[in-house]
Design an enzyme around this catalytic site. Structure first.
Site, short mmCIF file in Angstrom:
data_model
loop_
_atom_site.label_atom_id
_atom_site.label_comp_id
_atom_site.label_asym_id
_atom_site.label_seq_id
_atom_site.Cartn_x
_atom_site.Cartn_y
_atom_site.Cartn_z
N GLY A 11 0.68 -1.00 -0.07
CA GLY A 11 -0.12 0.27 0.02
C GLY A 11 0.60 1.75 0.47
CG ASN A 12 3.60 2.16 3.05
OD1 ASN A 12 2.81 3.24 3.77
ND2 ASN A 12 3.76 1.18 3.90
CE LYS A 127 -2.20 -2.80 10.25
NZ LYS A 127 -0.99 -2.82 9.31
CE LYS A 213 0.98 -5.69 1.36
NZ LYS A 213 1.65 -5.77 2.16
CE LYS A 275 7.03 -7.01 3.05
NZ LYS A 275 4.81 -6.27 2.76
#
Ligand code: ADP
Ligand code: MG
Length: 331
Positions: A11-12, A127, A213, A275
């Site tokens: 997203g970044n 978060k 995500k 990740k």
């Protein structure tokens, strides 16, 4: 059947405004469609941190000054971000497909992802989302919403904290599979998906939470039986001792290596750690599966191993090193 790749876009890396987002997507559409040309079936998913924050703060400040603007729950904001980012991805990918004379269609699916209401994450919201507040503003909001949690975020002020529960199951998985079987490029599980809990058969209700995500991409890759999981982000490779003079970029890791590096604290929680965890989970979920972490720009080079970090299950390490080249040759 063509080998399947789930591609997770950071997203970044998609910029902060609609113009930036369109431009970034135009830059990567060529590489993504290039994968289809090489004989892969692709499923695209993406982050939404900056985008969902923007949507949420627009509603928060709108509602504060205009009674016609309602408060918008986080689940609805996530659904909106899936539409907003999916729209640009659809347009960019379709343009590139037609430019190359390729007949594929592109569809975005607003995706619900089931979470466990008893997930420990709900006891410990970690978060940060949305606007920054002073301590006094946060106390005032807390008085109105006793269940909400506000906490300091990296010295920049107070923010609303929400839970980040694990993705359990993708509600729309059959729709995704049907689209894939009919030559659609599918965009799904954006922003980790809209987090929902099951109340009954087919009855799902949105919750105030954000699913990571990278972990949602992993779940998606397992549920559609993908061969590869590509996580595209802002760095070319995963590094040990990241950001220090001893930094060492890695071109491969076994699941065993990666698990050890996680324990040794090489990967930042909330950015690289999820990740690598997603990559480990996918690589060990079935023989022959591999995960790749690489940059948006160098995704094509990652296919032949000249960029990116490949994570493989221990036994399949050597077999996997040559499999991408075979696939490329088959197309
Ligand atoms: P995305 O939007 O793609 O999810 P994130 O910012 O969440 O991107 O995570 C990627 C970032 O993780 C990289 O840009 C880098 O700054 C950071 N990072 C933390 N630890 C490492 C590491 N060990 N190796 C490489 N990058 C790392
Ligand atoms: Mg991230």
């Amino acid at each position: 059947m063509e080998p399947r790749i789930v591609i997770a876009l950071g997203g970044n890396a998609l910029g902060k405004t609609p113009e930036e987002q369109k431009a970034r997507i135009d830059q990567v559409s060529g590489a993504l469609v290039g994968l289809i040309e090489k004989g892969y079936e692709i499923i695209v998913t993406h982050g939404n941190g900056p985008q969902v924050g923007m949507i949420q703060s627009a509603f928060t400040s709108g509602a504060a000054s205009d009674t016609k603007v309602p408060q918008m729950p986080l689940a609805e904001c996530t659904a909106m971000s899936e539409g907003y980012i999916g729209y640009h991805l659809q347009a960019g990918l379709l343009r590139e497909l037609r430019r190359r004379g390729m007949p594929w269609e592109v569809a975005t699916l607003v995706t619900q992802v089931e979470v466990d209401p008893n997930d420990d994450a709900f006891q410990n919201p970690t978060k940060p989302i949305g606007a920054f507040y002073t301590k006094e503003e946060a106390d005032e909001l807390k008085a109105k919403e006793p269940d909400a949690v506000f906490a300091p975020d990296a010295g920049r002020g107070y923010r609303r904290m929400v839970a980040s529960p694990k993705p359990r199951h993708i509600v729309e998985i059959r729709s995704i599979k049907n689209l894939l079987d009919n030559e659609f490029v599918v965009i799904a599980c954006g922003g980790g998906g809209v987090p929902v809990v099951r109340h009954g058969d087919g009855d799902f209700v949105g919750v105030d939470a954000v699913i990571d995500k990278d972990l949602a991409a992993e779940r998606l890759a397992e549920e559609i039986n993908a061969d590869h999981l590509f996580i595209l982000t802002a760095v070319d490779r995963v590094a040990l001792n990241y950001g220090t003079p001893q930094e060492k970029q890695l071109s491969t890791m076994t699941v065993e290596d990666a698990t050890r590096y996680c324990k040794e604290g090489h990967f930042a929680p909330g950015s690289m750690l999820p990740k690598v965890q997603a990559a480990i989970a996918f690589a060990q979920s079935a023989p022959g599966r591999k995960a790749v972490i690489c940059s948006l720009e160098k995704a094509p080079q990652a296919l032949d191993g000249s960029s990116g970090t490949v994570i493989t299950g221990n036994a399949s390490k050597t077999a996997m090193a040559s499999s991408t080249l075979q696939y490329a040759g088959q197309s």
